[in-house]
Design a protein around this motif. Structure first.
Motif, PDB file in Angstrom:
ATOM      1  N   ARG A   1       4.163  10.086  -9.334  1.00 40.74           N
ATOM      2  CA  ARG A   1       3.615  10.316 -10.676  1.00 40.74           C
ATOM      3  C   ARG A   1       2.899  11.669 -10.742  1.00 40.74           C
ATOM      4  N   SER A   2       2.111  11.964  -9.736  1.00 45.32           N
ATOM      5  CA  SER A   2       1.384  13.235  -9.694  1.00 45.32           C
ATOM      6  C   SER A   2       2.345  14.426  -9.694  1.00 45.32           C
TER       7      SER A   2
ATOM      8  N   GLN B   1       4.137   5.685  -5.356  1.00 43.84           N
ATOM      9  CA  GLN B   1       4.127   5.723  -6.824  1.00 43.84           C
ATOM     10  C   GLN B   1       3.105   6.741  -7.319  1.00 43.84           C
ATOM     11  N   SER B   2       1.934   6.759  -6.703  1.00 41.24           N
ATOM     12  CA  SER B   2       0.878   7.687  -7.101  1.00 41.24           C
ATOM     13  C   SER B   2       1.297   9.137  -6.850  1.00 41.24           C
ATOM     14  N   GLU B   3       1.865   9.399  -5.692  1.00 39.53           N
ATOM     15  CA  GLU B   3       2.327  10.760  -5.365  1.00 39.53           C
ATOM     16  C   GLU B   3       3.470  11.192  -6.291  1.00 39.53           C
TER      17      GLU B   3
ATOM     18  N   LYS C   1       2.431   1.764  -3.429  1.00 41.81           N
ATOM     19  CA  LYS C   1       1.458   2.289  -4.388  1.00 41.81           C
ATOM     20  C   LYS C   1       1.160   3.750  -4.108  1.00 41.81           C
ATOM     21  N   HIS C   2       1.048   4.117  -2.850  1.00 40.89           N
ATOM     22  CA  HIS C   2       0.819   5.517  -2.473  1.00 40.89           C
ATOM     23  C   HIS C   2       1.996   6.385  -2.930  1.00 40.89           C
TER      24      HIS C   2
ATOM     25  N   TYR D   1       0.839  -1.201   0.000  1.00 40.02           N
ATOM     26  CA  TYR D   1       0.000   0.000   0.000  1.00 40.02           C
ATOM     27  C   TYR D   1       0.874   1.252   0.000  1.00 40.02           C
TER      28      TYR D   1
END
Length: 160
Positions: free
Chosen positions: A35-36, A31-33, A28-29, A25
């Protein structure tokens, strides 16, 4: 608590583990941050993170195939075809109309592509530096090695 979670925990004294404490988790968090933040910093250059990735791969491996570009950017070949077409229309890459041999159309950066990539690299490096700023050098090395091992373990599981 919902009925489903009551049933799930029936007969145990354990509380469910908080999502935020699970490594997958957290990855993934992160990676998401990341990428953003990368998309945000690349937007003024009219680039997305996958486009930046494509340009960076082409700098390191000129002439690489679209399939290899797609694998390196974690996108499908169809997505990479669209992405390459867009970069070509902007004059950031060149690709011959026909293959010299076989089916591979060797893609290369143009001078405009190199210029945009140079600007993008400094922006992405700033995001990366901010991401690891709370870590000392030893911790960065440990985290990098640990992630490499996790990736290798999953890749070995696919092969086995």
């Amino acid at each position: 608590m919902s009925q489903g979670s009551e049933d799930h925990n029936a007969g145990t004294c354990e509380e469910p583990v908080e999502l935020e404490s699970l490594l997958g988790y957290q990855l993934k968090h992160l990676q998401s941050e990341l990428r953003s933040k990368m998309d945000e910093t690349l937007r003024p250059l009219e680039l997305t993170t996958p486009q930046y990735n494509c340009l960076e791969q082409l700098r390191r491996r000129p002439g690489v195939s679209n399939s290899e570009l797609a694998r390196g950017a974690f996108v499908t070949r169809q997505t990479m075809n669209t992405l390459v077409r867009g970069l070509q229309e902007r004059g950031l890459i060149t690709r011959p109309a026909t293959a010299e041999s076989g089916r591979v159309l060797p893609t290369r950066l143009t001078s405009a592509g190199v210029e945009v990539l140079d600007q993008a690299v400094s922006r992405v490096e700033a995001v990366s530096a901010r991401m690891v700023s709370p870590l000392d050098d030893e911790t960065r090395t440990i985290v990098t090695e640990a992630l490499r091992r996790c990736i290798a373990a999953l890749e070995e599981a696919e092969d086995g």
